[in-house]
Design a protein around this motif. Structure first.
Motif, PDB file in Angstrom:
ATOM      1  N   VAL A 169       0.882  -1.272  -0.070  1.00 30.75           N
ATOM      2  CA  VAL A 169      -0.131   0.120   0.024  1.00 30.75           C
ATOM      3  C   VAL A 169       0.856   1.078   0.011  1.00 30.75           C
ATOM      4  O   VAL A 169       0.720   2.198  -0.844  1.00 30.75           O
ATOM      5  N   GLY A 170       1.803   1.409   0.851  1.00 30.63           N
ATOM      6  CA  GLY A 170       2.827   2.339   0.634  1.00 30.63           C
ATOM      7  C   GLY A 170       3.455   2.602  -0.573  1.00 30.63           C
ATOM      8  O   GLY A 170       3.567   3.857  -0.925  1.00 30.63           O
ATOM      9  N   SER A 171       4.001   1.679  -1.023  1.00 31.29           N
ATOM     10  CA  SER A 171       4.829   1.706  -2.363  1.00 31.29           C
ATOM     11  C   SER A 171       3.880   2.111  -3.235  1.00 31.29           C
ATOM     12  O   SER A 171       4.194   2.876  -4.298  1.00 31.29           O
ATOM     13  N   VAL A 172       2.648   1.774  -3.392  1.00 30.25           N
ATOM     14  CA  VAL A 172       1.578   2.210  -4.531  1.00 30.25           C
ATOM     15  C   VAL A 172       1.248   3.722  -4.325  1.00 30.25           C
ATOM     16  O   VAL A 172       1.316   4.440  -5.331  1.00 30.25           O
ATOM     17  N   GLN A 173       1.250   4.047  -3.049  1.00 33.15           N
ATOM     18  CA  GLN A 173       0.851   5.657  -2.824  1.00 33.15           C
ATOM     19  C   GLN A 173       1.938   6.416  -3.272  1.00 33.15           C
ATOM     20  O   GLN A 173       1.748   7.394  -3.848  1.00 33.15           O
ATOM     21  N   LEU A 174       3.188   5.945  -2.761  1.00 38.11           N
ATOM     22  CA  LEU A 174       4.334   6.662  -3.253  1.00 38.11           C
ATOM     23  C   LEU A 174       4.738   6.817  -4.559  1.00 38.11           C
ATOM     24  O   LEU A 174       4.866   7.934  -5.324  1.00 38.11           O
ATOM     25  N   GLY A 175       4.346   5.690  -5.335  1.00 36.39           N
ATOM     26  CA  GLY A 175       4.097   5.616  -6.893  1.00 36.39           C
ATOM     27  C   GLY A 175       3.234   6.821  -7.336  1.00 36.39           C
ATOM     28  O   GLY A 175       3.717   7.361  -8.325  1.00 36.39           O
ATOM     29  N   ARG A 176       2.193   6.709  -6.836  1.00 40.30           N
ATOM     30  CA  ARG A 176       1.137   7.910  -7.374  1.00 40.30           C
ATOM     31  C   ARG A 176       1.707   9.126  -7.042  1.00 40.30           C
ATOM     32  O   ARG A 176       1.571  10.096  -8.031  1.00 40.30           O
ATOM     33  N   ILE A 177       2.319   9.433  -5.833  1.00 36.54           N
ATOM     34  CA  ILE A 177       2.829  10.642  -5.528  1.00 36.54           C
ATOM     35  C   ILE A 177       3.902  10.951  -6.591  1.00 36.54           C
ATOM     36  O   ILE A 177       4.054  12.253  -7.203  1.00 36.54           O
ATOM     37  N   GLY A 178       4.778  10.103  -6.764  1.00 34.79           N
ATOM     38  CA  GLY A 178       5.928  10.280  -7.963  1.00 34.79           C
ATOM     39  C   GLY A 178       5.402  10.748  -9.113  1.00 34.79           C
ATOM     40  O   GLY A 178       6.022  11.536  -9.841  1.00 34.79           O
ATOM     41  N   LEU A 179       4.516   9.766  -9.638  1.00 30.74           N
ATOM     42  CA  LEU A 179       3.794  10.257 -11.002  1.00 30.74           C
ATOM     43  C   LEU A 179       3.072  11.687 -10.897  1.00 30.74           C
ATOM     44  O   LEU A 179       3.436  12.166 -11.979  1.00 30.74           O
ATOM     45  N   HIS A 180       2.609  11.967 -10.014  1.00 30.34           N
ATOM     46  CA  HIS A 180       1.975  13.171  -9.779  1.00 30.34           C
ATOM     47  C   HIS A 180       3.125  14.325  -9.957  1.00 30.34           C
ATOM     48  O   HIS A 180       2.958  15.323 -10.735  1.00 30.34           O
ATOM     49  N   TYR A 181       4.177  14.251  -9.050  1.00 26.11           N
ATOM     50  CA  TYR A 181       5.172  15.249  -9.303  1.00 26.11           C
ATOM     51  C   TYR A 181       5.792  15.414 -10.634  1.00 26.11           C
ATOM     52  O   TYR A 181       5.944  16.452 -11.062  1.00 26.11           O
ATOM     53  N   GLN A 182       6.113  14.252 -11.130  1.00 25.19           N
ATOM     54  CA  GLN A 182       6.431  14.157 -12.667  1.00 25.19           C
ATOM     55  C   GLN A 182       5.676  14.993 -13.550  1.00 25.19           C
ATOM     56  O   GLN A 182       6.039  15.788 -14.553  1.00 25.19           O
ATOM     57  N   SER A 183       4.306  14.855 -13.500  1.00 21.42           N
ATOM     58  CA  SER A 183       3.277  15.172 -14.362  1.00 21.42           C
ATOM     59  C   SER A 183       3.234  16.959 -13.866  1.00 21.42           C
ATOM     60  O   SER A 183       3.153  17.420 -14.865  1.00 21.42           O
ATOM     61  N   LEU A 184       3.535  17.276 -12.795  1.00 22.24           N
ATOM     62  CA  LEU A 184       3.531  18.742 -12.489  1.00 22.24           C
ATOM     63  C   LEU A 184       4.784  19.282 -13.087  1.00 22.24           C
ATOM     64  O   LEU A 184       4.655  20.364 -13.790  1.00 22.24           O
ATOM     65  N   LYS A 185       5.847  18.499 -13.077  1.00 21.98           N
ATOM     66  CA  LYS A 185       7.317  18.959 -13.648  1.00 21.98           C
ATOM     67  C   LYS A 185       7.074  19.282 -15.310  1.00 21.98           C
ATOM     68  O   LYS A 185       7.270  20.237 -15.745  1.00 21.98           O
TER      69      LYS A 185
END
Length: 121
Positions: A87-103
């Motif tokens: 669960v933690g890794s999935v959420q961290l993946g979601r957060i990372g993808l979100h940061y990448q899309s913002l960049k």
């Protein structure tokens, strides 16, 4: 042979994994963390906490290994910790993808910009 019977009976009646021990209740109660983390799958990514999900991932990963080392091996606790790390890794993946899309959009996440301001001053 007769002397072994009471010891064997006690072992059968008092296994290491029963409702009178922490080996039983720890996994049962820890499923609440997994369910709470999984319910965050429906939350917007902007509202997720990086530190909370790092803590979930690290806790799950460390304790999964530990549950397989200790005696008696606590397989139910190892399983719940494995799912907690998932669960933690999935959420961290979601957060990372979100940061990448913002960049890619040329935007900066408000929390990350606040952190950058604090580190430069």
């Amino acid at each position: 042979m007769a002397a072994q019977a009471p010891a064997q009976a006690a072992k059968v009646l008092n296994p290491a994994f029963n409702p009178r021990t922490v080996h039983f209740w720890a996994p049962i109660l820890k499923w609440g963390l997994v369910i709470a983390g999984a319910s965050d799958f429906y939350r917007p990514v902007e509202t997720l906490s990086v530190t909370q999900n790092i803590a979930l991932f690290c806790t799950g990963a460390i304790w999964t290994r530990w549950c397989l080392i200790i005696h008696p091996k606590n397989i139910p606790l190892a399983a719940v910790n494995f799912f907690l790390a998932g669960v933690g890794s999935v959420q961290l993946g979601r957060i990372g993808l979100h940061y990448q899309s913002l960049k890619k959009q040329g935007k900066e996440h408000p929390v990350m910009s606040e952190i950058a301001k604090k580190t430069t001053t």
